[in-house]
Scaffold this motif. Structure first.
Motif, PDB file in Angstrom:
ATOM      1  N   LYS A 146       0.802  -1.222   0.000  1.00 30.18           N
ATOM      2  CA  LYS A 146       0.000   0.000   0.000  1.00 30.18           C
ATOM      3  C   LYS A 146       0.836   1.275   0.000  1.00 30.18           C
ATOM      4  O   LYS A 146       0.375   2.316   0.460  1.00 30.18           O
ATOM      5  CB  LYS A 146      -0.952   0.029   1.207  1.00 30.18           C
ATOM      6  CG  LYS A 146      -1.811  -1.204   1.299  1.00 30.18           C
ATOM      7  CD  LYS A 146      -2.618  -1.171   2.554  1.00 30.18           C
ATOM      8  CE  LYS A 146      -3.353  -2.480   2.740  1.00 30.18           C
ATOM      9  NZ  LYS A 146      -4.075  -2.549   3.987  1.00 30.18           N
ATOM     10  N   HIS A 149       2.114   7.386   1.023  1.00 29.21           N
ATOM     11  CA  HIS A 149       1.026   6.498   1.429  1.00 29.21           C
ATOM     12  C   HIS A 149      -0.110   7.360   1.941  1.00 29.21           C
ATOM     13  O   HIS A 149       0.104   8.508   2.355  1.00 29.21           O
ATOM     14  CB  HIS A 149       1.500   5.556   2.538  1.00 29.21           C
ATOM     15  CG  HIS A 149       2.062   6.276   3.720  1.00 29.21           C
ATOM     16  ND1 HIS A 149       1.284   6.793   4.716  1.00 29.21           N
ATOM     17  CD2 HIS A 149       3.332   6.634   4.035  1.00 29.21           C
ATOM     18  CE1 HIS A 149       2.048   7.410   5.595  1.00 29.21           C
ATOM     19  NE2 HIS A 149       3.296   7.328   5.209  1.00 29.21           N
ATOM     20  N   ARG A 165      -6.279   5.737   2.965  1.00 29.37           N
ATOM     21  CA  ARG A 165      -7.302   5.066   2.171  1.00 29.37           C
ATOM     22  C   ARG A 165      -6.735   4.259   1.026  1.00 29.37           C
ATOM     23  O   ARG A 165      -7.436   3.466   0.440  1.00 29.37           O
ATOM     24  CB  ARG A 165      -8.268   6.106   1.623  1.00 29.37           C
ATOM     25  CG  ARG A 165      -8.999   6.810   2.723  1.00 29.37           C
ATOM     26  CD  ARG A 165      -9.973   7.782   2.165  1.00 29.37           C
ATOM     27  NE  ARG A 165     -10.647   8.469   3.259  1.00 29.37           N
ATOM     28  CZ  ARG A 165     -11.621   9.335   3.088  1.00 29.37           C
ATOM     29  NH1 ARG A 165     -12.008   9.612   1.864  1.00 29.37           N
ATOM     30  NH2 ARG A 165     -12.176   9.910   4.113  1.00 29.37           N
ATOM     31  N   GLN A 175      -5.221   1.484  -1.000  1.00 21.57           N
ATOM     32  CA  GLN A 175      -4.981   0.049  -0.802  1.00 21.57           C
ATOM     33  C   GLN A 175      -3.828  -0.381  -1.702  1.00 21.57           C
ATOM     34  O   GLN A 175      -3.052   0.461  -2.137  1.00 21.57           O
ATOM     35  CB  GLN A 175      -6.258  -0.718  -1.089  1.00 21.57           C
ATOM     36  CG  GLN A 175      -7.392  -0.386  -0.134  1.00 21.57           C
ATOM     37  CD  GLN A 175      -7.034  -0.680   1.315  1.00 21.57           C
ATOM     38  OE1 GLN A 175      -6.532  -1.747   1.630  1.00 21.57           O
ATOM     39  NE2 GLN A 175      -7.262   0.284   2.194  1.00 21.57           N
ATOM     40  N   HIS A 176      -3.751  -1.688  -1.973  1.00 27.58           N
ATOM     41  CA  HIS A 176      -2.661  -2.208  -2.791  1.00 27.58           C
ATOM     42  C   HIS A 176      -2.545  -1.423  -4.086  1.00 27.58           C
ATOM     43  O   HIS A 176      -3.521  -1.304  -4.828  1.00 27.58           O
ATOM     44  CB  HIS A 176      -2.900  -3.674  -3.122  1.00 27.58           C
ATOM     45  CG  HIS A 176      -3.355  -4.457  -1.928  1.00 27.58           C
ATOM     46  ND1 HIS A 176      -2.613  -4.524  -0.790  1.00 27.58           N
ATOM     47  CD2 HIS A 176      -4.469  -5.172  -1.706  1.00 27.58           C
ATOM     48  CE1 HIS A 176      -3.251  -5.257   0.095  1.00 27.58           C
ATOM     49  NE2 HIS A 176      -4.387  -5.664  -0.435  1.00 27.58           N
ATOM     50  N   SER A 225      -4.917   2.189  -7.797  1.00 26.16           N
ATOM     51  CA  SER A 225      -4.897   1.189  -6.741  1.00 26.16           C
ATOM     52  C   SER A 225      -6.194   0.402  -6.704  1.00 26.16           C
ATOM     53  O   SER A 225      -7.154   0.680  -7.433  1.00 26.16           O
ATOM     54  CB  SER A 225      -4.613   1.849  -5.399  1.00 26.16           C
ATOM     55  OG  SER A 225      -5.418   2.978  -5.243  1.00 26.16           O
ATOM     56  N   ASP A 226      -6.173  -0.570  -5.828  1.00 26.76           N
ATOM     57  CA  ASP A 226      -7.241  -1.537  -5.675  1.00 26.76           C
ATOM     58  C   ASP A 226      -8.590  -0.908  -5.394  1.00 26.76           C
ATOM     59  O   ASP A 226      -9.608  -1.424  -5.819  1.00 26.76           O
ATOM     60  CB  ASP A 226      -6.889  -2.413  -4.471  1.00 26.76           C
ATOM     61  CG  ASP A 226      -6.704  -3.839  -4.887  1.00 26.76           C
ATOM     62  OD1 ASP A 226      -6.801  -4.081  -6.098  1.00 26.76           O
ATOM     63  OD2 ASP A 226      -6.466  -4.684  -4.026  1.00 26.76           O
ATOM     64  N   GLU A 227      -8.584   0.214  -4.638  1.00 27.59           N
ATOM     65  CA  GLU A 227      -9.869   0.726  -4.181  1.00 27.59           C
ATOM     66  C   GLU A 227     -10.411   1.743  -5.172  1.00 27.59           C
ATOM     67  O   GLU A 227     -11.030   2.725  -4.809  1.00 27.59           O
ATOM     68  CB  GLU A 227      -9.787   1.176  -2.735  1.00 27.59           C
ATOM     69  CG  GLU A 227      -9.233   2.517  -2.341  1.00 27.59           C
ATOM     70  CD  GLU A 227      -8.019   2.957  -3.094  1.00 27.59           C
ATOM     71  OE1 GLU A 227      -7.177   2.106  -3.415  1.00 27.59           O
ATOM     72  OE2 GLU A 227      -7.898   4.158  -3.352  1.00 27.59           O
TER      73      GLU A 227
END
Lengths: 596, 445
Positions: free
Chosen positions: B304, B321, B324, B326-327, B344-346
């Motif tokens: 992250k 970073h 909120r 994510q990866h 990112s993932d989110e």
């Protein structure tokens, strides 16, 4: 290139073949050559460039010539002054920061590159600032007598009559017989004067326009007065406590931690007020935050002789037993103790480059020291002894003996027989201070204050960002903010102010050792040499072996080279010592007759 | 008697009218400027502190995707355009100056696996999980028209990556094998295999344009020449590499992001030993991109965080970073060297400053001079312990902080053990293997 000694050698051995040149011989020759040029004096940069060009390869020289030829004008004339204008060597020397770093033989190529680039940049900066010196607008003052007229016999009134009105107005007397004797201090820009009478009278004056900023009586005895970083605040060492007033005479602080203060010094770049007290305490007050930084009990009795070294912010204290001690706020012990006089020390002062210290003592002597090496240089006998000493920005030394103020010139370079200037004040001199950036010496005495004209005392060209006598209120505010941001921490006060810029070898080695221990091997160790495989039949086993050997012997060669150089050096030193001895022995002393 | 006293004319030192700027006469004499080194040090310390104060790298978040962002592509001609493909097969085109989406198209069914803009900037290609390669026009369709691809190629297997040639109408895809496609044809011009089942990424060399490199799932990195029929060489490492990126300035170097939390920079000519091992991530590194200057690169990780590494430094100079984020799946460095984009993932794309403390916008000359000066000072005193400590300090999320500590302890323990083994065995029996050599299994040609 060849030195004369070598030429004779070659003549005497005409038939014989010359021995092969060695690298140490070459370096010697070079040194000799440099010395020769140095003796000539006034060596310009052009000469240096020429010398450099000589050593360069012929190929490059050819190229240069063609370039110069190419610059010829159509009319056939050539530029009579080709290349950049030469810079006098002494001016270059003035801006020299450090010597060139010695090139290590097997430096990493990146490091080599970096060093070369930074050196180039610093050389350019040096040249540019040396060139800029030409543009400085003002010249220093001077005073020359006619034939068989001593400059010390010229009276102040005569000088004031001769010079222009504004300069003449800088000679004045303030008759303040009621509250004297007076201590004197000029602000860093030289615009403002602070007077502190023994019996409580404090006055700050814009002395050039003769404007009185404030005048108060603190109703207590005053030991010393000092401006703080700007002309808005000053400190007064009163009978009991240390007080800080502003330029309107309003008491800002009464600092009860500082009692019985006799002398004060302000370190402008550190914002520290150093005080020496009758209880033998040396205390440092950070005036930007109002905190006591250090309190050192010197255990040497009453401290009434004090000065600062403007070069490294070390405080010098003089003691009744004839010693001068050096102090920094970081150490409870003195950094150095020097036995300077047989009686007590009456006054100490240090010049602005931090090279020389001048002391005067009860033994009526005036002594000069090289404070970097802690070595005595000269000693004079003054019939009455000097009670106050002060050094100007351009190195004039003023000494007060009783009610006479004498100013000496070139104390460290030439033998001094008589003063440069002399003046008799109305009363016993109590405080002396050269005004920065002006040819003026302020003398506080029992009968008031005298502003004396001393041509050649002040630095003619000030730096506007550092101390600008003509700054406006706005500029002062800006300067104050910048100066506070750049406040040097008291921990950085050391004998050598450039220590921070040097490589800390000891710590590096220690850390490297720790690392080796943690890793179990040396990560910086040189890798074993594996010769590259070369094609076209050059990689026979024999040649590979030879290449390996070559590399292996490189280290040995380094060692041999070093030992040879050391040997040469030692021999040279020995020869010099013998020469000296021979010179000394030729002048026989009284004890020599007992020798066999 | 000859006498001269210093007598300055105030008119030379004071400005004439209030409209003028103040006169500042200078004198560079070193004796008038004592404590040079200490003052410069203080300035450098202040500059370093201010840099940390002003380090606010996060600029904007671009939201709109309805699934995780799987791939991104920079426009080759326009600085302000960004393409992003998500896990639900949607492709979005973003205007970065306005922070808004200008076009949305449903490109694939399933993941959008790869995306690339043609070198001329007139069209772009996408590959997806539905085994298709699609070419799209750069302009949005007119009102009432339907979004249609220019070209659709149906492949035999799933494609996982895509890259376009720098100068010609040729592109490469990877999946079960690396294929070279001509834009005019519907079947690959050439296919490369070297006994592996799948590739995760393929990249053309930006300078030697016929060269390619790809990461395979058998832990190898394979180099190809497009003109030859067989691959050139490959290096097998201990763990799988996810993506790789060529250095745009020194194009014989490439860096790959590895599953073993490290990144490796290789010289294409000497694959037996990486030039540098870049450590600092605490989880698998998923993507990286070089800055256009080739001096630095940015990496995205499963932990992250985003980290910026100097190309020849073993540790990162910066870590980004947010709470909120994510990866981080994909990352791009903008072509003007100022911004970093992370997907990112989110479902968000984030816009970061490449230089956290940099002031954006036009700088006045004095401002620029001051920043240059402080930059030089910071450089000059960077090795002083106090300044170093402040410059290197970064706040890290708790779990990453602890994980870093744990990894350090593990590494130390391993090293200690090795040292003890070496101590108690025959000299030379347990050789010292450097960190660089540790992760290489073999090199095949």
């Amino acid at each position: 290139m060849a030195s004369p000694g070598e030429a004779t050698v070659s003549v005497s051995h005409v038939g014989k073949k010359l021995p092969p040149a060695r690298y140490w011989q070459e370096t010697q020759e070079k040194e000799k050559d440099e010395n020769k040029v140095g003796e000539g004096g006034g060596r310009t940069e052009e000469a240096l460039q020429q010398a450099e060009q000589k050593t360069q390869k012929t190929k490059k020289r050819k190229q240069d010539q063609t370039q110069i030829d190419g610059k010829k004008f159509i009319s056939g004339k050539s530029d009579p002054f080709p290349g950049p204008a030469p810079i006098p060597e002494d001016r270059m020397q003035k801006f020299k920061r450090k010597d060139k770093t010695k090139k290590h033989r097997r430096q990493h190529y990146k490091l080599k590159d970096m060093i070369a680039r930074s050196e180039e940049a610093s050389e350019m900066a040096q040249k540019q600032s040396a060139r800029f010196d030409l543009l400085l607008p003002e010249d220093a003052g001077f005073l020359e007598g006619d034939e068989d007229e001593d400059t010390c016999t010229i009276s102040q009134e005569d000088i004031a009559d001769v010079v222009d009105i504004t300069s003449g107005a800088k000679y004045f007397n303030l008759k303040l017989s009621q509250f004297g004797p007076y201590r004197v201090d000029y602000s860093k820009t030289g615009r403002h004067l602070l007077l502190g009478g023994r019996r409580g009278h404090v006055a700050c004056v814009d002395w050039q326009s003769k404007q009185l900023l404030c005048e108060i009586n603190v109703m207590e005895s005053i030991n010393d007065v000092k401006w703080l970083h700007s002309e808005a605040m000053y400190a007064v060492a009163q009978k009991k406590w240390l007080h800080i007033y502003d330029s309107n005479g309003i008491e800002l602080h009464c600092i009860r931690k500082f009692n019985d203060v006799l002398r004060m010094q302000f370190l402008p770049y550190h914002f520290l007020l150093a005080t020496a007290s009758a209880t033998s305490f040396l205390q440092y007050l950070d005036v930007s935050v109002g905190k006591e930084v250090a309190a050192i009990c010197t255990k040497t009795g009453r401290l009434d002789v004090m000065c600062q070294n403007p070069h490294n912010a070390i405080i010098h204290l003089g003691h009744p037993n004839g010693t001068v001690t050096l102090w920094s706020p970081n150490q409870k012990e003195a950094l150095a103790k020097m036995l300077c006089h047989q009686g007590g020390v009456r006054s100490v002062t240090v010049d602005k480059t931090g090279t020389y210290m001048v002391t005067s003592g009860m033994d009526k002597k005036l002594k000069l020291y090289d404070i970097r090496a802690f070595k005595p240089l000269k000693s004079f006998f003054l019939p009455a002894g000097a009670s106050c000493l002060s050094l100007s920005q351009r190195g004039l030394l003023s000494a007060a003996t009783g009610d006479i103020v004498q100013v000496y010139k070139d104390v460290w370079s030439t033998p001094v027989t008589k003063p440069y200037m002399a003046h008799r004040a109305q009363g016993t001199v109590w405080g002396l201070h050269f005004c920065p950036f002006e040819d003026v010496l302020g003398v506080g005495h029992g009968d008031g204050f005298t502003s004396m004209l001393v041509p050649g005392a002040g630095e003619p060209n000030f730096d506007g960002l550092d101390a600008n006598p003509y700054r406006s209120a706005r500029q002062r505010q800006e300067w104050e903010v910048k100066a506070l941001l750049e406040k040097i921490q008291p921990e950085l006060i050391t004998l050598d102010p450039n220590e921070l810029g040097q490589v800390d070898h000891a710590t590096f080695q220690q850390r490297h050792q720790d690392r080796v221990q943690a890793l179990g091997f040396d990560p910086l160790a040189k890798e074993k040499f594996i010769p590259k495989f070369k094609k076209k039949g050059r990689s026979s086993a024999g040649s590979v072996e030879r290449r390996k050997k070559q590399v292996a012997h490189e280290d040995q060669r380094d060692i041999i080279r070093k030992t040879v150089e050391d040997k040469m050096k030692m021999e040279k030193e020995r020869e010099e010592r013998e020469k000296k001895k021979a010179v000394l022995s030729s002048s026989r002393s009284a004890l020599d007759r007992f020798k066999k | 008697m000859k006498v001269k006293l210093l007598s300055r004319n105030p008119d030379d030192y004071v400005r004439e009218t209030k409209l003028d700027i103040q006169r500042v006469p200078r004198n560079y004499d070193p004796t008038l400027h004592p404590f040079e080194v200490s003052r410069e040090y203080t300035r450098a310390l202040n500059a370093t502190k201010l840099e940390r104060v002003f380090a606010k790298p996060f600029l904007a978040s671009l939201d709109g995707h309805r699934d995780g962002v799987n791939c991104m592509a920079k426009h080759t001609k326009s600085l302000s355009t960004l393409f992003s493909g998500s896990c639900d097969g949607e492709v979005k085109v973003w205007d970065l100056t306005k922070h808004e989406c200008v076009r949305t198209l449903q490109a694939h069914e399933g993941f959008v696996r790869g995306m690339v803009v043609r070198y001329c900037g007139t069209s772009f290609f996408t590959v997806g999980d539905d085994k298709t390669i699609k070419q799209w026009k750069m302009e949005a369709p007119g009102y009432g028209e339907e979004e249609e691809p220019l070209n659709t190629i149906l492949g035999k297997t799933v494609f996982t990556g895509l890259d376009h040639h720098q100068k010609e109408g040729v592109f490469a895809t990877c999946g079960q094998q690396v294929d070279i496609w001509d834009e005019q044809r519907s079947s690959p011009v050439r296919s490369f295999t070297w006994g592996v089942d799948s590739f995760s990424s393929v990249r053309f060399n930006p300078v030697e344009t016929e060269l390619l490199a790809s990461c395979a799932s058998d832990r190898s990195i394979v180099l190809y020449d497009m003109r030859e029929s067989a691959p050139l060489k490959k290096v097998i490492m201990t763990m799988r590499s996810n993506t790789l990126c060529w250095n745009p300035m020194e194009a014989y170097y490439f860096t790959c992001s590895n599953e073993d939390y490290n990144l490796y920079t290789y010289d294409m000519r000497h694959l037996d030993r990486p030039i540098t091992v870049h450590m600092d991530h605490v989880s698998a590194v998923l993507d990286l991109d070089y800055s256009p200057t080739g001096k630095e690169f940015v990496s995205a990780s499963f932990d992250k965080t985003i980290r910026i590494f100097p190309k020849d430094g073993g540790h990162s100079r910066e870590v980004y970073h947010t709470k909120r984020m994510q990866h981080v799946i994909c990352i791009k460095w903008s072509a003007d060297n100022k911004y970093i984009l992370s997907g990112s993932d989110e479902m968000n794309i984030r816009l970061w400053k490449a230089n956290a403390a940099e002031k954006l916008g036009v700088l006045s000359p004095r401002e620029r001079e001051a920043t240059n000066y402080s930059q030089k000072l910071k450089e000059k005193f960077q090795h002083h312990p106090q300044i170093r400590r402040i410059a290197h300090h970064r706040h890290l999320p708790k779990n990453i902080y602890h994980q870093t500590k744990e990894l350090r302890i593990m590494k130390e323990a391993r090293r200690r053990k090795e040292r003890n083994v070496r101590k108690h065995s025959r000299p030379g029996a347990v050789p010292v293997v450097s960190e660089k050599e540790k992760h290489i299994v073999t090199v095949l040609k």
